[in-house]
Design a protein around this motif. Structure first.
Motif, short mmCIF file in Angstrom:
data_model
loop_
_atom_site.label_atom_id
_atom_site.label_comp_id
_atom_site.label_asym_id
_atom_site.label_seq_id
_atom_site.Cartn_x
_atom_site.Cartn_y
_atom_site.Cartn_z
N GLN A 69 -124.50 -7.88 -22.85
CA GLN A 69 -125.67 -6.99 -22.94
C GLN A 69 -126.85 -7.63 -22.19
OE1 GLN A 69 -125.67 -3.94 -25.07
NE2 GLN A 69 -127.35 -3.56 -23.67
N ARG A 70 -127.04 -8.91 -22.41
CA ARG A 70 -128.18 -9.62 -21.84
C ARG A 70 -128.08 -9.69 -20.32
NH1 ARG A 70 -127.97 -15.09 -23.79
NH2 ARG A 70 -128.17 -14.28 -25.89
N LYS A 71 -126.93 -10.08 -19.81
CA LYS A 71 -126.82 -10.27 -18.37
C LYS A 71 -126.65 -8.96 -17.59
CE LYS A 71 -124.32 -12.56 -14.68
NZ LYS A 71 -123.47 -13.66 -14.26
N PHE A 72 -125.86 -8.03 -18.15
CA PHE A 72 -125.53 -6.81 -17.39
C PHE A 72 -126.16 -5.53 -17.95
CE2 PHE A 72 -122.05 -9.81 -16.60
CZ PHE A 72 -121.98 -9.78 -15.21
N ASN A 73 -126.86 -5.65 -19.07
CA ASN A 73 -127.39 -4.49 -19.77
C ASN A 73 -126.27 -3.47 -20.01
OD1 ASN A 73 -129.35 -3.00 -21.03
ND2 ASN A 73 -129.95 -1.90 -19.17
N HIS A 74 -125.13 -4.02 -20.38
CA HIS A 74 -123.95 -3.18 -20.60
C HIS A 74 -123.55 -3.25 -22.06
CE1 HIS A 74 -120.05 -1.29 -19.70
NE2 HIS A 74 -119.53 -2.19 -20.51
#
Ligand SMILES: *Cc1c(COP(=O)(O)O)cnc(C)c1O
Length: 454
Positions: free
Chosen positions: A243-248
């Motif tokens: 979530q943090r790195k890819f906003n996924h």
């Protein structure tokens, strides 16, 4: 007059353990099992033969509701997926699908079975290290979740998605140290050495793939609920990092199977009925770790469970018949049944509870229970205190619902009928016994081998 000397018979000394307590405590009596779901064992064998597998639909549904209750009362988004390889008889799978379970398959054959049972592709989770190109094409086309096992498979899926012009829904199978040894590190990508993170970094920027879930299956017959807490925490950490790195947002976390059933492992000090954690115990470990994780509360993933053996083991019995009793050279009693290890694969690791079908005397002897195969390994129980039964008497082997009806071998004898006792006490044959023609159908004799003279 000649007198005939009577033949010598070797004496046998046996401890009489009927009735009275001794210094080891009170003797426990083996309880007989005259019926299953109110249907007499004798009439089941009379109608459908011996040996006979019997499944109780009632027990399956009750066990399933217990598992569902344990998880859904603790976490809002829970989904079970029936592990096909645990028992893929169609009738069994359909009971689970009626209970709302998706399908978890590990081969093209199991995938075909799930589709034939009416499960739509979007509800099939495809695990396993051996998916073929055809398997992957079909899974992409039908929108199933492909659980990636290794980098070669990841590249294969990329290629298939490219060729089909369709985005593949994938999840990462992750192996990790949960304190359970030996570690199952042969499946999936490793968590601790960064392999899983590396896979994430290959998948997320790739437009051909959509990373929908994170999966792990830490082993089987896991008695430690803490191992599940560790596994859940590690998958949650990865979810947060993604979530943090890819906003996924990861849609689901899948904890696989592995809950212990109430069978007793060979060499265990206490019976499985005493040591097996409850669904509540497992559910508490998993859901608490998920709820307490750093995952944002509005991004909580669906929790998937692929529980196999713990949901079906208790629902299966194997009925059989005593063929003979025999005294071994060391004086031990042995009993030969018509049930062999070819149909009771789990007797290699479980001390199955074998009980007589009718009341017997209190007197028991240390008995070895053999199957009918002409093979030294054909042992159902090494040593069990058992009453002396006669040829033709019947026995019931308990908790055989998991893995036996899939791992059984056609070896020396035919595989027997499988019946299911329905909710209203109706009995249906759900898999017919094999016979000569059903087996010879697969064989072919070359012309020059048709004739011979002896
Ligand atoms: C075999 C298997 C299961 C079921 O395991 P049980 O120990 O029977 O609960 C679930 N998921 C995967 C990937 C499996 O291989």
């Amino acid at each position: 007059m000649e007198t005939r000397k009577s033949t010598f018979e070797r004496p046998v000394i046996n401890r009489v353990n009927a009735g009275l307590p001794d210094k080891f405590g009170m003797h426990s009596k083996l309880r007989s099992m005259p019926e299953i779901d109110s249907i007499p064992v004798e009439s089941l064998i009379g109608l459908y033969g011996s040996p006979l597998f019997v499944l109780s639909e009632k027990t399956i549904r009750e066990t399933m509701s217990d598992a569902k209750r344990a998880f859904t009362t603790r976490y809002p988004k829970v989904q079970f997926a029936w592990s096909y390889k645990t028992n893929y008889l169609d009738a069994v799978c359909r009971v689970f699908h009626q209970e709302g379970s998706w399908a978890e398959v590990v081969s093209g054959f199991e995938y075909e079975k799930a589709v034939a049972n009416g499960v739509e592709g979007q509800f099939i989770l495809f695990n396993g290290p051996g998916k073929t190109t055809e398997d992957i094409d079909r899974a992409i086309t039908q929108g199933s979740m492909i659980h990636l096992d290794h980098f070669d498979e990841l590249f294969l899926v990329m290629g298939c998605a490219e060729r089909l012009g369709k985005r593949a829904k994938v999840a990462l199978r992750i192996n990790m140290d949960t304190g359970i040894y030996p570690r199952w590190d042969r499946f999936g990508f490793n968590y601790e050495n960064g392999e899983a993170w590396q896979a994430v970094n290959k998948i997320l920027p790739d437009s051909r793939l959509e990373l929908v879930g994170l999966h792990t299956h830490i082993g089987t017959y896991i008695l430690s609920t803490n191992a599940y807490a560790v596994a859940t925490t590690k998958l949650a950490e990865l979810t947060v990092r993604i979530q943090r790195k890819f906003n996924h947002t990861i849609k689901y976390i899948d904890l696989g199977g592995g809950f212990a059933s109430r069978n007793t492992l060979k060499g265990a000090y206490l019976p499985g009925t005493d040591t097996c954690p409850s669904f509540d115990n497992y559910a508490e470990a998993i859901t608490a770790s998920l709820v307490n994780s750093e995952i944002q509360h509005d991004k909580m993933p669906m929790l998937i469970l692929e529980t196999g053996r713990a949901l079906i083991d208790d629902a299966g019995c194997l009925l059989g018949t005593v063929l003979a009793n025999k005294r071994l050279v060391d004086g031990r009693l042995s009993m030969i049944l018509d049930i062999g290890v070819n149909m009771l694969f789990t007797s290699f690791w479980y001390e199955h509870a074998v009980v007589p079908s009718k009341e017997t005397s209190d007197y028991t002897e240390n008995t070895t229970i053999y199957g009918p195969l002409c093979m030294n390994i054909d042992v159902i129980r090494d040593a069990v205190q058992f009453p002396v039964l006669e040829r033709g008497d019947h026995v019931v082997v308990n908790r055989v619902g998991a893995y036996n009806m899939t791992q059984w071998l056609q070896f020396i004898t035919y595989r027997p009928n499988v019946v299911m006792i329905g909710m209203k006490g109706d009995v249906d044959v759900i898999r017919k016994a094999e016979n000569y023609s059903s087996l010879s159908m697969h064989e072919h004799i070359p012309d020059h081998l048709i004739h011979f003279r002896l």
